[in-house]
Every structure is written in structure tokens, then in C-alpha cells.
Design an enzyme around this catalytic site. Structure first.
Site, PDB file in Angstrom:
ATOM      1  N   TYR A 142      51.231  35.469  39.588  1.00  0.00           N
ATOM      2  CA  TYR A 142      50.664  34.240  38.808  1.00  0.00           C
ATOM      3  C   TYR A 142      51.768  33.505  39.333  1.00  0.00           C
ATOM      4  CZ  TYR A 142      47.209  37.705  37.120  1.00  0.00           C
ATOM      5  OH  TYR A 142      45.990  38.673  37.638  1.00  0.00           O
ATOM      6  N   LYS A 191      51.247  49.306  44.285  1.00  0.00           N
ATOM      7  CA  LYS A 191      50.643  49.688  45.647  1.00  0.00           C
ATOM      8  C   LYS A 191      50.992  50.155  46.614  1.00  0.00           C
ATOM      9  CE  LYS A 191      46.223  49.940  47.775  1.00  0.00           C
ATOM     10  NZ  LYS A 191      45.819  50.833  47.372  1.00  0.00           N
ATOM     11  N   ASP A 223      45.028  51.125  42.400  1.00  0.00           N
ATOM     12  CA  ASP A 223      42.930  52.108  42.338  1.00  0.00           C
ATOM     13  C   ASP A 223      42.601  53.097  42.479  1.00  0.00           C
ATOM     14  OD1 ASP A 223      44.939  52.592  44.591  1.00  0.00           O
ATOM     15  OD2 ASP A 223      43.047  52.823  46.584  1.00  0.00           O
ATOM     16  N   ASP A 247      47.328  43.051  34.106  1.00  0.00           N
ATOM     17  CA  ASP A 247      46.449  42.210  33.382  1.00  0.00           C
ATOM     18  C   ASP A 247      44.794  42.659  33.554  1.00  0.00           C
ATOM     19  OD1 ASP A 247      45.072  39.859  33.084  1.00  0.00           O
ATOM     20  OD2 ASP A 247      45.504  38.601  34.600  1.00  0.00           O
ATOM     21  N   ASP A 251      43.225  44.827  30.821  1.00  0.00           N
ATOM     22  CA  ASP A 251      41.934  44.926  30.048  1.00  0.00           C
ATOM     23  C   ASP A 251      41.079  46.519  29.572  1.00  0.00           C
ATOM     24  OD1 ASP A 251      42.246  42.604  28.804  1.00  0.00           O
ATOM     25  OD2 ASP A 251      40.320  41.450  30.077  1.00  0.00           O
TER      26      ASP A 251
END
Ligand code: NAD
Length: 356
Positions: A142, A191, A223, A247, A251
Site C-alpha cells: 500500500y 505467502k 489462502d 486488511d 475484515d
């Protein structure tokens, strides 16, 4: 204890829910003999309307000269047509950057009284859910280099995910320290089967784990983690992860608990001035009606007492009062039983304060 708190209510329901949290903080101050001084400052759309900027210099100064920052939420349809750099949300991003808020802590807990509100099946919820997501907040993709351009006549774009070991150490320490106060387990989500940056995270986190022999450390690809959160969320204690995975996963973990109106957060600062806010936004669709759920904001106040002021007993007093209110069946509209009654935002705030 005397503490100064910068209060930035923001927009929409921000104004209503923060007032309820202050009501509860005032009750804590009265009961435990503390003095909390509130310094009010504008942010977001409210600041834009008055100063033509979503983060006035004065607001940043007030935040930087306080012991902690307490925020409602920013944004709303009213400012949809404002030029991108002056949108309310930009004020919040600038405040995060200005305070060096490198770690975002989001606890996700299913309350006994609200188990039926979870979208997960009963047999999964029965095992209990109590997760703390520790997300890196001011690095990674980001904030990395990015570019959109045309290469050989083809539209092309890239965003760079880059971390150095110091950024990883700083957030990892936060995760291990938090785990020591909880069930002593850290899961690094990454990952590492594909990304070099993830491999570095694993290396650094493994090295750091030597300083925390009591904490169990495991690793999970992102994943798989997104599946495991739905399939078996009780296996998680602290989830440590980078900005982008955090992020998304925070959520996801918040949704399994039932209502967005229940979840608090803390953002930890490199300069020691931490910020506390509910995870939801300004909910323009219900603003001004006194029906928003203020419990996430009230629980954010509990986090402030715990993390900024080291007032564990007082933090627990707020959390217990919230639990009691729920057990008594006092609910706002978002968490009420399908045919049940509901109370106003201000009423549930008073109910929590009275139970401290
Ligand atoms: P939102 O979180 O504001 O609302 C999503 C849905 O949840 C709405 O239906 C809303 O009514 C409901 N809701 C949210 N909080 C609630 C509460 N406490 N009690 C009861 N119901 C609640 O997200 P959105 O609608 O996508 O965004 C609205 C505005 O908020 C946008 O301008 C967005 O940019 C901004 N936003 C701000 C923050 C922040 O300040 N940290 C975070 C997210 C979104």
C-alpha cells in the site's frame, strides 16, 4: 491518573458513538479516581467543511500533544464529489502516517449472548472465537512504488511489496508481546511459497521467536488462512501478518463474530501516541437517528485504557459491563433478535456506564 485524550469524532455516526464512549470513560474516571481531559479536534468531512482540508494542522498538533487519540469515523456521501486528495478518508490516512501508527490490533471475539448473530454454524461457534489480528499498517504494497504506464502499446501497472527486517521486527514484537498476555500462540500468515518478502518475514519472525520460548509459533499461507478462519477459527490466537493480507483477513475475522458494530481496534504508534477507533465507518445510512451500535467504540475505549494507560482493571470493567448489557438482552437494532426489542444508541451507552 491524569490523562489527556484527543477526541476526533469525525462524521456521520462518529459523533453519536463517541459521545457514548466518553460517557463510559467518565464513569470509569469517577469510579476509579482518574481524570480524563478531552481535547476535541475536527477530522474528515467535518474538518473539510470548516477548513477545506480533512486533517487541519491544528488537529495533528492536538493529537501529537495528547496521551492517546480517540476517533469515531470519517466519510459520507456528502463529500463524494470532493477532489481525491481532500476526501475525508485522506485525513485519516494522513493522521495514521503523522502518528507513525505501524500496528493495527483488531480483536475478534464472539460474545456468548451474540452467538446466534454469527454466520457460522453452531458447532463451529461452540468452540469459541477469540482472535487478535496484528496487521502491519504503514508499509508493504500500500505504500510501495507503483506505476501505471504503457509498455509496447499495452496498458501496464505495478505495485511493489517491500519490507525491511526492522519493519518486520517492530510488528512481530507487538504480536509476541500480545500473545504473552493471551493464549501464547502466534500464527504468521504469509505467502512464503511464492514471495521473497514473505520468506524474509518467516526468517525474521523465527529469529524473534527465540526470545519468546513460551509462545507457540506456526505458519500458514494466506489462502489456507482465509479458509481456516471459516472452518476452524478457534485454532487461532494471534494472527501476525503484513498490511495487505491483514486488511483482508481482519475484515473476514470481524464478520464471523456477527456485527461490525461490535468490533474495536487499536493502532499502535512508533511515537507512543496510540489511536483507538471502531473498525466500521461513518454509516451515513443511519447517521443522526440515534440507532447506531456504540459498543465497538466503547470497547475501543477499553483498549485505550489497557494499551495506552496500563489500566487493566478498568479495561476489564468496561468489557464486563458490555457483556452484562448483552446478557440482559439490551440490544441495538443491528444485533437484536429477529422479533426482539431494541434500544437507542444513547440508551445502550447509558446502560453500559451504569454497569461499571
Ligand atoms: P460502514 O462501516 O460505515 O457501514 C457499513 C454498514 O454497516 C452500513 O449498513 C451501516 O449502517 C452499518 N454499520 C456500520 N457501523 C454500524 C454501527 N456502529 N451500528 C450499526 N450499524 C452499523 O461502511 P460504508 O457504508 O462502506 O462506508 C461509509 C463511509 O464510511 C464511507 O465514506 C467510507 O469511506 C467511510 N469509512 C470510514 C472508516 C473509518 O473512518 N475508519 C472505515 C470504513 C469506512
Amino acid at each position: 491518573m491524569n490523562k489527556t485524550i484527543a477526541v476526533t469524532k469525525g462524521d456521520g455516526i462518529g459523533v453519536e458513538i463517541v459521545d457514548e464512549a466518553l460517557k463510559v470513560l467518565d464513569r470509569v474516571a469517577e469510579k476509579f479516581g482518574h481524570k480524563f481531559e478531552y481535547k476535541y479536534a475536527l477530522i474528515g468531512g467535518a474538518a473539510y467543511d470548516k477548513y477545506h482540508t480533512p486533517l487541519p494542522e491544528e488537529t495533528l498538533e492536538i493529537c501529537k500533544s495528547s496521551d492517546a487519540v480517540f476517533l469515531g469515523a470519517v466519510g459520507g456521501d456528502k463529500w463524494d464529489s470532493v477532489e481525491p486528495d481532500l476526501r475525508p478518508e485522506k485525513g485519516l490516512l494522513a493522521l495514521r502516517k503523522g502518528l507513525g501508527l505501524y500496528a493495527n490490533l483488531r480483536p475478534a471475539t464472539i460474545y456468548e449472548a451474540l452467538k446466534s448473530a454469527s454466520p457460522l454454524k453452531d458447532y463451529i461457534v461452540e468452540k469459541g472465537v477469540d482472535i487478535l489480528v496484528v496487521r502491519e499498517l504503514i508499509g508493504g504494497i500500500y505504500f510501495g512504488d507503483r506505476k501505471t504506464y504503457v509498455e509496447d502499446g499495452v496498458r501496464t501497472a505495478y505495485d511493489v511489496e517491500k519490507y525491511n527486517e526492522n519493519e518486520i521486527k517492530r510488528i512481530s514484537k507487538m504480536a509476541f508481546d500480545s500473545a504473552m498476555k493471551r493464549r501464547k500462540k502466534v500464527t504468521l500468515v504469509d505467502k512464503a511459497n511464492v514471495l521473497d518478502s514473505s520468506k524474509l518475514w518467516r526468517e525474521v519472525v523465527k529469529e524473534m521467536s527465540k526470545d519468546y520460548p513460551e509462545v507457540e509459533l506456526d505458519f500458514m499461507y494466506v489462502d489456507n488462512a482465509s479458509m481456516q478462519l471459516i472452518k476452524n477459527p478457534s485454532q487461532f490466537d494471534v494472527i501476525l501478518t503484513n498490511n495487505i493480507f491483514g486488511d483482508i483477513l481482519s475484515d473476514e475475522s470481524s464478520q464471523i463474530t456477527g456485527s461490525i458494530g461490535m468490533l474495536p481496534s487499536a493502532s499502535i504508534s512508533e511515537i507512543g501516541i496510540h489511536m483507538y477507533e471502531p473498525i466500521h465507518g461513518s454509516a451515513p445510512d443511519i447517521a443522526g437517528q440515534d440507532i447506531a451500535n456504540p459498543l465497538a467504540t466503547i470497547l475501543s475505549a477499553a483498549m485505550m485504557l489497557r494499551y495506552s494507560f496500563d489500566l487493566e482493571e478498568e479495561a476489564v470493567a468496561i468489557e464486563n459491563a458490555v457483556e452484562k448489557v448483552l446478557e440482559e438482552g439490551i440490544r441495538t437494532i443491528d444485533i437484536k433478535e429477529p422479533k426482539g426489542e431494541y434500544v437507542k444508541c444513547s440508551e445502550i451507552g447509558t446502560a453500559v456506564a451504569e454497569r461499571i
